[in-house]
Structure formats: C-alpha cells, structure tokens
Design an enzyme around this catalytic site. Structure first.
Site, PDB file in Angstrom:
ATOM      1  CB  ALA A 174      -0.914   0.001   1.219  1.00 13.88           C
ATOM      2  CB  ALA A 175       2.082   3.483  -2.291  1.00 16.63           C
ATOM      3  CD  GLN A 233      -5.530  -0.904  -1.216  1.00 15.00           C
ATOM      4  OE1 GLN A 233      -5.438  -0.008  -0.373  1.00 15.00           O
ATOM      5  NE2 GLN A 233      -6.373  -1.929  -1.061  1.00 15.00           N
ATOM      6  CB  VAL A 234       0.156  -3.799  -5.286  1.00 19.33           C
ATOM      7  CG1 VAL A 234       0.385  -4.921  -6.297  1.00 19.33           C
ATOM      8  CG2 VAL A 234       0.775  -2.498  -5.781  1.00 19.33           C
ATOM      9  CE  LYS A 273       1.089   2.161  -8.590  1.00 18.49           C
ATOM     10  NZ  LYS A 273       2.362   2.711  -9.132  1.00 18.49           N
ATOM     11  CG  ASP A 329       9.779   6.748  -5.986  1.00 20.06           C
ATOM     12  OD1 ASP A 329      10.528   7.141  -5.068  1.00 20.06           O
ATOM     13  OD2 ASP A 329       8.603   6.403  -5.788  1.00 20.06           O
TER      14      ASP A 329
END
Length: 555
Positions: A165-166, A170-171, A185, A317
């Site tokens: 989760a970002a 989320q994935v 994603k 990133d």
C-alpha cells in the site's frame, strides 16, 4: 497561542496582513471548488486545508519567536535553530499522518532530499511505511468501473488483502483466467480531485512562508512534487515507462521488468506480471540466500548509472520497495524494477553535460566543473558540485578513492558556515528539472548502497565508468562532415581512453590497498599462530620434565 500573541505584538502589520491573506486564500479555494465536489468532500477539503494552514502559521511563528533578536553567527542561534527544525518537522509529520494522501506523499518526497535540514529528512522518513490500505469495497468499485467486468469474470482468484500500500494506490495479488499470476495496482478513488486542492494549498503555503522568510523559497520543491505526482496518477503512462525500461535492458540478464497486460490496464488500474522478491536493502535475506550484498549494491548502481548516462531515461523513485532482489537469474540473483510512475526522459544536451561533469569530477578538472556549472545555471556555486556528488572539495589533494583530508574537512566546515538559506534557495531554484530528479534518485541509491555495505568508491567508479560510456563516440555522432566527424571521434576516443585509464589505475590502487590490508591481517594471524605453537611446545616440554622425561625431551 502565547507565541502567536507575542509575534503579533512584534510584527503587527505583517501578522494582520498574513491573517487577511490566509482568510482570502481559504475563501478563494472554497469558491473555486468545481461542481463535482460533494458537500462532504468540500468539508473534508476545507478541514485538510485548515490543518495545513494552521500548522504552517504555527511553524512560522515558532521560527520568528524562538530566533528573534539572535545573531545568525552565534552558537546559541544554531542550537535553537536545530530545536525549531525538529519541532517543526514533528508538526509536519503529524499533519501528514492526519491528512494522509498527498500529504504523506509530500512528506516522503521531502524526506528523500539531502537539501533539507536533517531534522526534517529523518523525522519525515517515518512516513515511508505508515500507509493504511483502503477498504476493499472501494478498490473493487474502481476495478469494476475501469475494466467493465466483475472480478469473477476476469480472475480465477483475487486476494482482497493488499500485498503493498502506498500513498496513491495499493497492489493486490491475483490470477487471470489463463492461469497467469498478476499484480494489480489500483488507484485510490477521488485522488485526482484531492490532488488539485492539496497542491494548490501547498503552493499557497510556500508563498506564505516565503513572504515571512524571503530566504526560504520552496516553490521549486512544490513544483517538482506536483510534476512527480501528476506523472504517477496516469497508470497508462506508467505502463509505457515500464515497457521503455524493459526494452532498454532487454539484453541484461540481471534485470527484470514485469510484463504489462494491456487488456486489463487503464489510467487507474495497472495489471502486470507478478514477480517474487525481497527489498533490495534486506541484508538479512541476502545473507540467508548466500547472495553477496556488495554485488547487489554494485549491480544496483550499474543499472541506474546506465539509465542516467547512457539511455537518458531514468526511473526516478528507486526506494527499496520499488526494487526487489529475486533469486532467479544468472549468478544466483537479479533485480526486479517496479513502480515506473516517476520516470523522466532526460534532455540530450543535459545528459551529455552530466556525463562531462562526472568526467571532470573523476579527473579533478576544476575549470571544466566551473564551465559546466555555468551551463547548468549554477556557476556561482560550482565549488559545491564536487561535495554534492563525490564527497570531495574542488581543490582536494587526496586520492579519488579516499575521503577528504582532515584539513580539508575543517576548511569545508568553515565554508559551509558562510552559506545562508538564501544561497541554498537560489541554488535549488537555478537547477534544471533534470538535475533535481537525478539528485533525488542519487540520494535514494546512496542510502540503499550504504545499507548493503558497499564503499563510496564503488559508486564513484561505477558513475565514472558509465559517464565514459555515455560520452562514447558510438553513442554521440556529431557531424555529417567527414573531416569534422573523424576529428570529433578521434578526440572522443582519446578522452574516453583517458577517463577509463584513470578509473583503471584508481581501481588498481584500491585493489593494492585491499591486498596490503589482507597481507597485514594474514601476517598477524600467522604471527599469532606461531606464538601459539611455541607456547604449546614449551608447555609440552614442561610436562615431559615433570613426568621424568627430561633427558628424552632434551635430546
């Protein structure tokens, strides 16, 4: 409240004007809400914005009040400044945790920059692993709305618990009907609307801070963050970036990029091949699998150096969650590159200039560094480029593979004391956008490489090597005129050989130093073993004497 009152008494006109500016700004944002915002989303937006504004106002007041009347040259000022930095960073951390979403992303973005005070970067780094997943019913709704089918029609199985989760999505792990394992994603619902409001508020607050503290100008930071987030919100573009990087490394057996399933990919849903692995800086896992962490660090640096210096297309990133180490591949491992939302096509002129900069850094060519700094728009601060990238002063007398001499460190410390926040703001504002993303990427790489135990020389050597490859005449045809082309290639080949020779000689020096240390250790061990053997023989002789075998022992 006490701080605010005292500030108002000391700065009445500016404080009153600030209050009016904040009020007007808040009203204008409410007035400019587009019609698709519901009443609840408007109230949430106002609440989030109010928290942000209050936090910044209190922080500005803290700086003004705590440092009022102190000379910037005294030790008390520097000590109090560090304390205010820490208090302010904790306030921002709390704001990011409460407001979530783009505020968390902004905090993560700031924590990865070396150009901010360490109190901020260390405190805000706590945000890296604090993202709470979204309720699955909302995630399912996004998938169905984007793909036009129910999950049961597309997937054999679909795990509702996310594997990651970002701040923007989320994935989930699933299997397609044709039995291919995939990672899906999914972007959080309503994110693009929130971004428009949140980034407007961030721009407003950066202007507000600059109004109170003219030397603290962060518009460049908000601009970079806004551009990065805008790129991340388009999953179709991310999929294209992923395929570009996969194509660039198609002949590299140590690099894997997940395959994209375009039939199940939209702007808000990205379906890709599921790849197993562990975070690149998971040293415990690497040691457990008998994978040398230093080899992983070297490969990591080589991959990103090739992106920057040769391909001119950069994954911007590279934090540990976006780079996995898989046990598949030649040599027992490979790197899996994930999350290609923040990717940048470098300007070709910039790429060549950056290669030239690293060539000048390796060769300690101060005149060339100054010339290139002027090309990049930071000629005034050219002396600091070697410090930023190679950790050495521009007139350093120590070898490239070694750190700064003690005298150089003392002189640098004195020089840095003369730098003001105005200098730092001016420097950052002057840098090209390509430079900023490289600096952020490099900082993330340094952090990972340090955890993997690789020396600083590995990074310098790798960047020097790929800078020379990036300047290779094969990559850079310069002219259609035969004479000019032949001359340019001749000069390019000579410079290329010169740079590779310097790196090779320095490598040999580093290798000789390592060999010397190994021999010293070996000699010490042999000496200790010899002493141990001698002691054992003496003890044996004493035992024989005490047992009455003196003559036999003597003979």
């Amino acid at each position: 409240m006490q701080i605010s009152k005292q500030i108002v008494s000391k700065f009445p006109a500016r404080a009153a004007a600030a209050f009016c500016l904040i009020t007007a700004g808040g009203l204008s944002y409410q007035a400019n809400f587009p019609p698709f915002f519901s009443e609840s989303s408007v109230s949430q937006g106002v609440l989030r914005s109010s928290r942000a504004i209050c936090t910044i106002v209190i922080t500005v007041a803290d700086y003004k009040y705590s440092l009022y009347g102190l000379s910037k040259d005294c030790d008390e000022y520097r000590h109090l400044l560090s304390e205010v930095h820490l208090r302010s960073a904790k306030r921002l951390l709390e704001l990011c945790e409460i407001n979530k979403g783009f505020y968390v992303k902004a905090g993560q973005f700031v924590s990865s920059l070396r150009q901010v005070p360490k109190e901020y970067s260390l405190t805000l780094s706590l945000l890296q692993d604090q993202v709470v997943p979204c309720d699955f019913k909302f995630i399912k709704e996004v998938i169905v709305n984007n793909l036009g089918q129910d999950l049961s029609e597309i997937f054999t199985w679909f795990k509702e618990q996310p594997i990651a989760a970002a701040s923007i999505g989320q994935v989930h792990h699933a299997m397609l009907k044709d039995h291919q394992e995939v990672a899906i994603k999914v972007q959080y619902p309503g994110l693009e609307k929130k971004m428009k409001l949140d980034t407007r508020i961030m721009y407003f607050l950066s202007e507000f801070v600059a109004w109170f503290f003219p030397e603290y100008r962060f518009r460049w930071l908000v601009s970079e963050f806004t551009e990065a987030v805008s790129l991340e919100l388009d999953f179709v573009q991310e999929a294209r970036n992923s395929e570009t990087i996969a194509n660039n490394f198609k002949n590299n057996k140590f690099v894997r990029v997940p395959h994209i399933f375009w039939d199940f990919t939209t702007k808000q849903v990205l379906t890709m091949q599921f790849c197993r692995g562990h975070k690149v800086d998971d040293v415990e896992f690497l040691n457990g699998m008998k994978i040398n962490p230093e080899k992983v660090a070297k490969l990591l640096l080589e991959v990103f150096a090739e992106m920057i210096f040769v391909h001119g297309f950069l994954h911007g990133d590279p934090h540990p969650g976006n780079i996995l180490v898989s046990t598949e591949g030649q040599g027992g491992f490979s790197l899996v590159l994930l999350d290609h939302g923040i990717c940048k096509k470098l300007d070709e002129e910039f790429r060549l200039g950056y290669c030239q900069l690293w060539k000048a850094l390796i060769l300690s060519d101060s005149k060339k560094i100054q010339h290139l700094a002027e090309r990049f728009g930071v000629g005034k601060y050219y002396r600091y480029l070697p410090i930023i990238f190679s950790g050495r002063t521009i007139d350093s007398k120590s070898g490239l593979e070694k750190g700064m001499l003690v005298e150089e460190q003392k002189k640098l410390k004195q020089d840095l004391k003369t730098l003001t926040m105005e200098d730092i703001s001016s420097f950052m504002e002057s840098l090209p956008s390509d430079f900023l993303i490289i600096m952020r990427t490099d900082e993330l790489l340094r952090s990972a490489v340090s955890k993997l135990g690789a020396s600083k020389w590995v990074r310098l050597q790798t960047y020097g090597k790929y800078a020379s490859l990036g300047l290779s005449p094969k990559l850079n045809p310069c002219s259609d005129l035969k004479f000019v082309s032949v001359y340019t290639r001749l000069v390019g080949n000579i410079e290329y050989i010169h740079l590779r020779l310097v790196i090779g000689v320095t490598n040999m020096v580093v290798w000789m130093e390592k060999l010397k240390r190994c021999l010293i250790k070996f000699r010490a061990k042999m000496s200790a073993a010899g002493k141990g053997m001698l002691n054992s023989l003496l003890q044996l002789q004493l035992q024989l004497q005490s047992a009455g075998y003196v003559k036999y022992a003597d003979s």
